[in-house]
Enzyme design. Sequence first.
Site, PDB file in Angstrom:
ATOM      1  N   LYS A  45      33.318  51.909  47.599  1.00 40.95           N
ATOM      2  CA  LYS A  45      34.720  52.237  47.326  1.00 40.95           C
ATOM      3  C   LYS A  45      34.913  52.847  45.933  1.00 40.95           C
ATOM      4  CE  LYS A  45      36.615  51.982  50.249  1.00 40.95           C
ATOM      5  NZ  LYS A  45      36.454  52.984  51.358  1.00 40.95           N
ATOM      6  N   HIS A 106      24.573  53.164  48.464  1.00 46.20           N
ATOM      7  CA  HIS A 106      25.249  52.160  47.640  1.00 46.20           C
ATOM      8  C   HIS A 106      24.231  51.219  46.992  1.00 46.20           C
ATOM      9  CE1 HIS A 106      29.125  53.463  48.894  1.00 46.20           C
ATOM     10  NE2 HIS A 106      29.094  52.934  50.100  1.00 46.20           N
ATOM     11  N   SER A 136      40.471  48.364  46.215  1.00 42.62           N
ATOM     12  CA  SER A 136      40.077  49.218  47.329  1.00 42.62           C
ATOM     13  C   SER A 136      39.075  48.506  48.233  1.00 42.62           C
ATOM     14  CB  SER A 136      39.482  50.522  46.798  1.00 42.62           C
ATOM     15  OG  SER A 136      39.105  51.373  47.858  1.00 42.62           O
TER      16      SER A 136
END
Length: 215
Positions: A45, A106, A136
């Site tokens: 995010k 990620h 988020s």
Amino acid sequence: MELPPRPKLFDFHGVSMTHYFTDNWENIQNFQARPDDILIATYPKAGTTWVSYILDLLYFGQTAPERQTSLPIYERVPFLESDFHILPPGTELADKLSTSPRLKTHLPVQLVPKSFWEQNCRIVYVARNAKDNEVSYFHFDRMNQAHPEPGDWNNFLQRFMDGKMVFGSWYDHVTGWWERKQTHSKLHYVFYEDMVEVSRTTSCAIKVLTSLQIM
């Protein structure tokens, strides 16, 4: 149709993960990067999809504009460590690309496949303000079945501060990549907030990266 149960967090090489990002681990670690690869790296995010679209437009917007409508973004910019079982694993999608893959991850820096460093690949890392990143992430996890149940805000906030999130601690993630920047000259460390500021003053999305001297 009944949805499968949410996965559980577990410790994986010192990082909190779920099985959707570790089931294909041998292929992830053995993934062979190409010298002209560009790896987009972020904590979840923090602008991953935004940068994915920008880079895809930058490299293929003029030469292969049909990509924008014929291929979904997850095929144009595969998610390296993903293995959701309803789609091919990210490593497989990347290997099938006829062009040099534009990958996203990620993973914290210490878990990135060694071939990216051996091939001296370009890397774009995007860091986002912790507070906005957390908000988020909370709303994302409310709908994302590949992550554990977020619980209420107070519980989620405590887990975020403790680093008990999928892909681990925000602090460790952003600092780990910042430290690697000092020794990897092709690692471009970008702040999400700077991208937002640039986007306010230009009508061309591609200029967001080029104006920040990333490409």
